[in-house]
Design a protein around this motif. Structure first.
Motif, mmCIF file in Angstrom:
data_model
loop_
_atom_site.group_PDB
_atom_site.id
_atom_site.type_symbol
_atom_site.label_atom_id
_atom_site.label_comp_id
_atom_site.label_asym_id
_atom_site.label_seq_id
_atom_site.Cartn_x
_atom_site.Cartn_y
_atom_site.Cartn_z
ATOM 1 N N VAL A 118 1.413 -25.108 30.922
ATOM 2 C CA VAL A 118 0.025 -24.745 30.646
ATOM 3 C C VAL A 118 -0.505 -25.615 29.512
ATOM 4 N N SER A 119 -0.008 -25.394 28.296
ATOM 5 C CA SER A 119 -0.460 -26.228 27.176
ATOM 6 C C SER A 119 0.693 -26.830 26.386
ATOM 7 N N GLY A 120 1.928 -26.452 26.686
ATOM 8 C CA GLY A 120 3.085 -27.030 26.028
ATOM 9 C C GLY A 120 3.630 -26.245 24.856
ATOM 10 N N VAL A 121 3.115 -25.053 24.613
ATOM 11 C CA VAL A 121 3.560 -24.251 23.474
ATOM 12 C C VAL A 121 5.016 -23.827 23.647
ATOM 13 N N CYS A 122 5.364 -23.259 24.775
ATOM 14 C CA CYS A 122 6.740 -22.789 25.002
ATOM 15 C C CYS A 122 7.724 -23.953 25.017
ATOM 16 N N ALA A 123 7.355 -25.052 25.649
ATOM 17 C CA ALA A 123 8.239 -26.218 25.709
ATOM 18 C C ALA A 123 8.453 -26.808 24.318
ATOM 19 N N GLY A 124 7.420 -26.845 23.515
ATOM 20 C CA GLY A 124 7.545 -27.369 22.160
ATOM 21 C C GLY A 124 8.401 -26.501 21.270
ATOM 22 N N LEU A 125 8.211 -25.186 21.355
ATOM 23 C CA LEU A 125 9.038 -24.279 20.562
ATOM 24 C C LEU A 125 10.485 -24.318 21.012
ATOM 25 N N ALA A 126 10.724 -24.429 22.300
ATOM 26 C CA ALA A 126 12.091 -24.504 22.810
ATOM 27 C C ALA A 126 12.766 -25.791 22.365
ATOM 28 N N GLY A 160 11.985 -27.774 19.825
ATOM 29 C CA GLY A 160 12.122 -27.828 18.370
ATOM 30 C C GLY A 160 13.221 -26.947 17.830
ATOM 31 N N ASN A 161 13.568 -25.883 18.553
ATOM 32 C CA ASN A 161 14.603 -24.954 18.105
ATOM 33 C C ASN A 161 15.883 -25.053 18.920
ATOM 34 N N ASN A 162 16.019 -26.081 19.753
ATOM 35 C CA ASN A 162 17.204 -26.311 20.583
ATOM 36 C C ASN A 162 17.521 -25.118 21.484
ATOM 37 N N LEU A 163 16.509 -24.617 22.141
ATOM 38 C CA LEU A 163 16.650 -23.515 23.085
ATOM 39 C C LEU A 163 16.289 -24.019 24.476
ATOM 40 N N PRO A 164 16.790 -23.347 25.524
ATOM 41 C CA PRO A 164 16.381 -23.750 26.873
ATOM 42 C C PRO A 164 14.904 -23.398 27.102
ATOM 43 N N ILE A 165 14.192 -24.307 27.720
ATOM 44 C CA ILE A 165 12.755 -24.100 27.947
ATOM 45 C C ILE A 165 12.523 -22.885 28.824
ATOM 46 N N TRP A 166 13.358 -22.721 29.857
ATOM 47 C CA TRP A 166 13.175 -21.575 30.758
ATOM 48 C C TRP A 166 13.362 -20.256 30.007
ATOM 49 N N GLY A 167 14.226 -20.225 28.999
ATOM 50 C CA GLY A 167 14.443 -19.000 28.229
ATOM 51 C C GLY A 167 13.227 -18.622 27.398
ATOM 52 N N VAL A 168 12.608 -19.624 26.798
ATOM 53 C CA VAL A 168 11.410 -19.365 25.997
ATOM 54 C C VAL A 168 10.257 -18.940 26.899
ATOM 55 N N ARG A 169 10.134 -19.588 28.050
ATOM 56 C CA ARG A 169 9.072 -19.202 28.989
ATOM 57 C C ARG A 169 9.302 -17.792 29.534
ATOM 58 N N LEU A 170 10.544 -17.456 29.821
ATOM 59 C CA LEU A 170 10.866 -16.111 30.302
ATOM 60 C C LEU A 170 10.552 -15.068 29.230
ATOM 61 N N GLY A 171 10.869 -15.385 27.990
ATOM 62 C CA GLY A 171 10.535 -14.481 26.888
ATOM 63 C C GLY A 171 9.039 -14.306 26.721
ATOM 64 N N ALA A 172 8.298 -15.384 26.928
ATOM 65 C CA ALA A 172 6.837 -15.302 26.821
ATOM 66 C C ALA A 172 6.246 -14.435 27.928
ATOM 67 N N VAL A 173 6.785 -14.568 29.138
ATOM 68 C CA VAL A 173 6.300 -13.739 30.253
ATOM 69 C C VAL A 173 6.663 -12.278 30.026
ATOM 70 N N ALA A 174 7.877 -12.025 29.523
ATOM 71 C CA ALA A 174 8.278 -10.640 29.223
ATOM 72 C C ALA A 174 7.382 -10.051 28.133
ATOM 73 N N ALA A 175 7.086 -10.845 27.113
ATOM 74 C CA ALA A 175 6.191 -10.375 26.050
ATOM 75 C C ALA A 175 4.783 -10.134 26.578
ATOM 76 N N LEU A 176 4.390 -10.908 27.575
ATOM 77 C CA LEU A 176 3.062 -10.721 28.174
ATOM 78 C C LEU A 176 2.951 -9.365 28.863
#
Length: 68
Positions: free
Chosen positions: A19-27, A29-45
């Motif tokens: 969408v805008s790269g927020v989840c990919a950038g946070l993932a 920058g913190n050495n996390l899998p991108i899919w994990g951060v995106r999944l967390g964002a959807v769960a938080a949504l």
């Protein structure tokens, strides 16, 4: 006394964005899998929809972009 802030983990990743790269950038920058951060964002949504959308919108407008 000098305080230095390392904000290298807070940016938008324009190369791996969906969408805008927020989840990919946070993932990245913190050495996390991108899919994990995106999944967390959807769960938080689903749990906190208004707060999540507001936080994502603010992050998308405030965070600097990186193109690598």
């Amino acid at each position: 006394m000098s305080i230095q802030v390392d904000n290298s983990s807070f940016y938008k990743d324009r190369l791996n964005k969906k969408v805008s790269g927020v989840c990919a950038g946070l993932a990245r920058g913190n050495n996390l899998p991108i899919w994990g951060v995106r999944l967390g964002a959807v769960a938080a949504l689903f749990v906190f929809p208004v707060a999540t959308l507001l936080a994502y919108f603010v992050a998308a407008t405030v965070l600097p972009a990186r193109y690598y």
